[in-house]
Design a protein around this motif. Structure first.
Motif, PDB file in Angstrom:
ATOM      1  N   TRP A  59      -3.404   4.871   7.336  1.00  0.00           N
ATOM      2  CA  TRP A  59      -4.769   5.381   7.508  1.00  0.00           C
ATOM      3  C   TRP A  59      -5.748   4.644   6.606  1.00  0.00           C
ATOM      4  O   TRP A  59      -6.886   4.371   6.999  1.00  0.00           O
ATOM      5  CB  TRP A  59      -4.804   6.885   7.219  1.00  0.00           C
ATOM      6  CG  TRP A  59      -4.384   7.709   8.392  1.00  0.00           C
ATOM      7  CD1 TRP A  59      -3.262   8.448   8.525  1.00  0.00           C
ATOM      8  CD2 TRP A  59      -5.117   7.858   9.627  1.00  0.00           C
ATOM      9  NE1 TRP A  59      -3.216   9.064   9.761  1.00  0.00           N
ATOM     10  CE2 TRP A  59      -4.353   8.723  10.454  1.00  0.00           C
ATOM     11  CE3 TRP A  59      -6.322   7.356  10.107  1.00  0.00           C
ATOM     12  CZ2 TRP A  59      -4.763   9.076  11.730  1.00  0.00           C
ATOM     13  CZ3 TRP A  59      -6.740   7.710  11.382  1.00  0.00           C
ATOM     14  CH2 TRP A  59      -5.965   8.568  12.178  1.00  0.00           C
ATOM     15  N   MET A  60      -5.319   4.317   5.390  1.00  0.00           N
ATOM     16  CA  MET A  60      -6.188   3.550   4.494  1.00  0.00           C
ATOM     17  C   MET A  60      -6.525   2.191   5.101  1.00  0.00           C
ATOM     18  O   MET A  60      -7.677   1.740   5.062  1.00  0.00           O
ATOM     19  CB  MET A  60      -5.500   3.359   3.138  1.00  0.00           C
ATOM     20  CG  MET A  60      -5.375   4.634   2.308  1.00  0.00           C
ATOM     21  SD  MET A  60      -4.336   4.388   0.840  1.00  0.00           S
ATOM     22  CE  MET A  60      -5.227   3.080   0.011  1.00  0.00           C
ATOM     23  N   LEU A  97       0.826  -1.207   0.000  1.00  0.00           N
ATOM     24  CA  LEU A  97       0.000   0.000   0.000  1.00  0.00           C
ATOM     25  C   LEU A  97       0.862   1.259   0.000  1.00  0.00           C
ATOM     26  O   LEU A  97       0.536   2.251  -0.678  1.00  0.00           O
ATOM     27  CB  LEU A  97      -0.927  -0.001   1.211  1.00  0.00           C
ATOM     28  CG  LEU A  97      -2.116  -0.965   1.178  1.00  0.00           C
ATOM     29  CD1 LEU A  97      -2.888  -0.914   2.492  1.00  0.00           C
ATOM     30  CD2 LEU A  97      -3.041  -0.644   0.009  1.00  0.00           C
ATOM     31  N   THR A 104      -0.118   7.535   5.018  1.00  0.00           N
ATOM     32  CA  THR A 104      -1.361   7.475   4.243  1.00  0.00           C
ATOM     33  C   THR A 104      -1.837   6.036   4.096  1.00  0.00           C
ATOM     34  O   THR A 104      -3.033   5.743   4.229  1.00  0.00           O
ATOM     35  CB  THR A 104      -1.147   8.102   2.862  1.00  0.00           C
ATOM     36  OG1 THR A 104      -0.666   9.447   3.017  1.00  0.00           O
ATOM     37  CG2 THR A 104      -2.430   8.102   2.058  1.00  0.00           C
ATOM     38  N   VAL A 134       0.652   4.091  -2.841  1.00  0.00           N
ATOM     39  CA  VAL A 134       0.406   5.512  -2.561  1.00  0.00           C
ATOM     40  C   VAL A 134       1.550   6.354  -3.094  1.00  0.00           C
ATOM     41  O   VAL A 134       1.344   7.430  -3.687  1.00  0.00           O
ATOM     42  CB  VAL A 134       0.233   5.729  -1.041  1.00  0.00           C
ATOM     43  CG1 VAL A 134       0.199   7.213  -0.713  1.00  0.00           C
ATOM     44  CG2 VAL A 134      -1.044   5.050  -0.558  1.00  0.00           C
TER      45      VAL A 134
END
Length: 672
Positions: free
Chosen positions: A168-169, A144, A165, A148
C-alpha cells in the motif's frame, strides 16, 4: 524445512528474511563485481544466517575489522583506487554484507535498510533494462516489508501483514513518482558517471585485428532498434556505417591518419540519388562516439543533447561518447556516390601496403596483372576477377577459421580458405591495393530482423559486419562486399551463423521453435517500449508535453511552474480530504473527545473513551461543585449523554456544541 523456518523465533525469522532480500538485491550485480567480492558477500550472508538459525552470538569487532581491511585492500588492488563507480559499488556491497554481522539493535537494522536502498539504486549504474527494473521492484518491496516489520516490535506479526502495508505504501507513492518522472527536469545521462566513458562495452571497435568481429557474432545482444517511416530498404541495402579503417600495419587495421595538408585530404563529396529513407534509431549505449546510420546520410541526424559531425569518410560522430540510450532521426539515400570522381592526391593513402607482409598475395596481384585478360583491365574488371576467385575457389564463411598467423591474407588466399567477414574483407582490400586499386575497409552492421510484435527492426551485435570500398574513376568510392561472393545468404537474407546455444534454449527450440521465436519477439517488444517511453524520456519529450499543454516556447522555468502548481493542487486536495474526513467522523464522539481533553488537561484521570456520566462523577468527586463553572460543566456532560442515549433529549447537538465553547472549563482540579 518450511515448517522449521516458520517455527523459528521471530528474530531469527526476520533476520533470514532480510538476508534473503539483501541477496536478491546483490544478485544482479554479480556479473559486474569481482569474484572475490561476490564470494565474500555470499559467505558473510550465509554465516549470518547460520548464526540466526543456531542462535549463536555475533562475531567480535575484531572479525569485522579484519574483513573490512581485506575488503578495502581487495578493492584497491582490483581497481587501483577506492573511488569511482565500480570501486564504490564493490565497496558498498561488502559494507552491506558486513553490517549484517553487527545487527544488534533496531538502529543497526535501519542502517542496513538504507544501505540496501542505495545498493538497489546502484544496480541501475550498469543496466536500466526492463528485467533489472522488475528485479529491483521486488527488492524494493522486500526492503519496505522488512522496514515495516521492524516497526512492529511487539508480538509475532506475520510477514504477509507487513508486506501488505509495504504494498500500500508503494501504491500510494506511485502517483507522486509518476508526476516527478514526467515533470522533474531531466539531467542526462541519468545513470551515467564521468568515469563510465572510459569503460568499454561490447560492440564495434576503432581498430580491427583479423578475427575480432567474429567474436561479436557470438554476442546476441541488441545493438540498436530501427523504425522506418515507410517501406524499409531491401535487405542487401541495410548497411549501417561505422568506423572506416584504411591504415594497415601488417597486424591491425586502423582509421587513416594522413600526413597530407588539409587542402589535399579527401572530402566526402556526397551525391545522393533516388528516394530518401526516413527512420528513427534507438542506439544502445556503447561508450563510443559513433552514430550508426544507413549509407549514405548527407544531412545531420537529429539527436537531442549531442552535436553530430561527419568525417571525410562519411561516418557520423557525436561530440561525446554514447554513454546512455540514445534515440535519433536520420534521412538516408541507399543510392549515392561519394568521394572524388578523378584521381586525387589523397588517394595514395589507400594504396599503402606494409613491407614484409603477405608476399604471396602481392605475387598473386603481379600474376593477375601479367595475364592477357587483366593486363589493361579497369577497376570494375579487377573487382569482378577477385570476386570470381572467391566464388569458385573453394572459400568458406565460418565463425571458426582458426588462429591466423603473421601473413593473414596469404593464409586466407592460399592455405585456409576459411574466414569470417573481416578475414575476407581484409584479404580482399590487401589484394586490391596490390593491384594498384585504392581500397579500404568499412565496419558496421549489415541487415537486421523485423519484430513481428511492434514492427521495429532489431539489429544485433551478431549483425556486425566488415565490407570494402574501392575507388572507381568517374564514380568515387564504391561498396564491394566480398563476403557476398563466399556466402550470398549473409547479405541477401536473414541468414546468420548461429553461436552455440545453452541447454535451455536448445530444449525450447526442440520442443517448439515457433513458440521460442514469438516469446523472444514479445519480450524484445516490451523491452523496446520500456526503452522508448521510460529510458528515452528526455528533456525534449518533457518540453513537447508542455507544448501540447499550450506553452508556445516551453522552458525549464515553465516545467518548474507546472510541477509547483501540481504540488499545490495535490496539497489542497489533501487538505480538503482531511476536512471531509473530519466532517464524516461522528460529531458526538468528536465533542466527547474534546471534553475529555479539557478535563485531562485540568488533571482529571479520564481518557477519550470515558463515558460522559463517568466524567461528570469524577468531576463531582474531585472538584468544588459549588463553583458555578464546574456545576455548568457537570450539567453539560449529563446533557451530552442524554442526547446520545435518551429517547427525548432536552438539548440539540448544535446547542451542546455552542455551550461547549462558552463553558468555563476548570484549569486545575484539587481533591475534595
Amino acid at each position: 524445512m518450511f515448517s522449521r523456518l516458520t517455527s523459528l523465533p521471530r528474530e531469527a525469522r526476520d533476520t533470514l528474511f532480510l538476508l534473503g532480500v539483501i541477496a536478491w538485491t546483490i544478485a544482479p550485480q554479480v556479473g559486474n563485481l569481482p569474484l572475490w567480492c561476490s564470494a565474500m558477500a555470499a559467505g558473510i550472508l550465509l554465516w549470518r544466517g547460520w548464526i540466526a538459525v543456531r542462535n549463536q552470538p555475533l562475531p567480535s569487532r575484531w572479525w569485522l575489522m579484519v574483513l573490512l581491511v581485506l575488503a578495502t585492500a581487495g578493492t584497491a588492488f582490483t581497481y587501483k583506487t577506492i573511488m569511482g563507480r565500480d570501486a564504490g559499488v564493490t565497496f558498498i556491497v561488502v559494507l552491506l554484507a558486513l553490517k549484517t554481522l553487527e545487527m544488534r539493535a533496531r538502529r543497526d537494522a535501519f542502517v542496513i535498510f538504507f544501505l540496501g536502498f542505495f545498493t538497489l539504486l546502484s544496480n541501475f549504474f550498469f543496466s536500466q533494462s526492463l528485467l533489472t527494473a522488475a528485479c529491483m521492484l521486488v527488492a524494493l518491496l522486500g526492503l519496505l516489508t522488512a522496514l515495516v516489520n521492524a516497526h512492529m516490535p511487539v508480538g509475532r506479526p506475520p510477514l504477509m501483514q507487513a508486506a501488505k502495508t509495504a504494498g500500500w505504501m508503494a501504491l500510494l507513492g506511485a502517483p507522486i513518482m509518476a508526476v516527478l518522472f514526467v515533470l522533474f527536469p531531466r539531467i542526462a545521462p541519468l545513470w551515467g558517471l564521468p568515469g563510465d566513458a572510459m569503460s568499454g562495452r561490447s560492440g564495434l571497435s576503432a581498430s580491427m585485428q583479423v578475427g575480432t568481429i567474429a567474436s561479436l557474432a557470438l554476442d546476441d545482444s541488441i545493438a540498436m532498434r530501427v523504425r522506418f517511416d515507410g517501406p524499409p530498404p531491401l535487405q542487401p541495402d541495410l548497411y549501417f556505417r561505422g568506423p572506416v579503417l584504411s591504415s594497415f600495419d601488417g597486424r591491425e587495421w586502423r582509421p587513416l591518419r594522413s600526413n597530407l595538408p588539409a587542402r589535399y585530404q579527401l572530402q566526402p563529396e556526397v551525391q545522393v540519388l533516388g528516394a530518401p529513407v526516413k527512420y528513427q534509431v534507438t542506439l544502445a549505449a556503447n561508450n563510443r562516439p559513433w552514430l550508426l546510420v544507413l549509407d549514405a546520410t548527407p544531412t545531420k541526424p537529429e539527436v537531442v543533447g549531442y552535436t553530430p559531425t561527419m568525417t571525410p569518410d562519411l561516418q557520423w560522430l557525436s561530440d561525446r561518447p554514447i554513454a546512455d540510450l540514445v534515440r535519433y532521426s536520420a534521412t538516408s539515400y541507399p543510392q549515392f556516390r561519394h568521394g572524388p570522381q578523378r584521381l586525387a592526391v589523397g588517394l595514395q593513402d589507400y594504396l599503402d601496403l606494409p613491407a614484409g607482409f603477405n608476399p604471396r598475395t602481392k605475387q598473386l596481384a603481379t600474376d593477375m596483372r601479367s595475364s592477357p585478360a587483366l593486363a589493361r583491365a579497369d577497376t570494375p574488371a579487377l573487382v569482378n576477377a577477385v570476386m570470381e576467385r572467391l566464388r569458385t575457389g573453394g572459400y568458406e564463411y565460418t565463425l571458426e577459421p582458426g588462429v591466423y598467423g603473421t601473413h593473414t591474407a596469404d593464409e586466407f588466399w592460399f592455405d585456409r580458405k576459411l574466414g569470417f567477414c573481416e578475414h575476407i574483407a581484409s584479404s580482399f582490400v590487401l589484394l586490391m591495393r596490390a593491384l594498384d586499386v585504392p581500397a579500404r575497409i568499412v565496419t558496421g552492421y549489415q541487415g537486421g530482423q523485423v519484430n513481428s510484435v511492434d514492427g521495429f527492426w532489431t539489429v544485433r551485435q551478431s549483425d556486425a559486419h566488415a565490407w570494402a570500398e574501392v575507388w572507381v574513376a568517374g564514380q568515387g568510392w564504391v561498396r564491394v562486399d566480398p563476403t557476398s561472393a563466399v556466402s550470398p545468404a549473409r547479405t541477401g537474407s536473414f541468414t546468420r551463423l548461429q553461436a552455440p546455444q545453452n541447454v535451455f534454449t536448445q530444449a525450447l527450440n526442440t520442443v517448439s521453435p515457433g513458440f521460442a521465436i514469438n516469446l523472444r519477439a514479445m519480450w524484445e517488444a516490451a523491452n523496446n517500449r520500456w526503452n522508448q517511453w521510460v529510458l528515452n524520456y528526455s528533456q525534449a519529450k518533457q518540453l513537447d508535453l508542455l507544448r501540447n499543454l499550450g506553452f508556445e516556447t516551453p522552458s525549464w522555468e515553465d516545467l518548474s511552474y507546472v510541477l509547483i502548481a501540481i504540488i499545490v493542487a495535490v496539497s489542497l486536495l489533501a487538505a480538503a480530504w482531511t476536512l471531509w474526513e473530519r466532517h464524516r467522523q461522528d460529531p458526538w464522539l468528536r465533542l466527547l473527545h474534546q471534553a475529555a481533553a479539557r478535563l485531562h488537561q485540568a488533571g482529571l484521570a479520564v481518557t477519550p473513551n470515558t463515558p460522559p456520566r463517568q466524567m461528570a462523577a469524577l468531576l463531582q468527586a474531585q472538584a468544588d461543585t459549588d463553583n458555578a463553572g464546574t456545576a455548568e460543566v457537570h450539567r453539560w456532560l449529563l446533557q451530552l449523554e442524554a442526547w446520545r442515549y435518551s429517547a427525548a433529549p432536552h438539548a440539540t447537538l448544535g446547542t451542546l456544541q455552542r455551550e461547549f465553547r462558552r463553558l468555563r472549563w476548570p484549569e486545575r482540579l484539587s481533591a475534595s
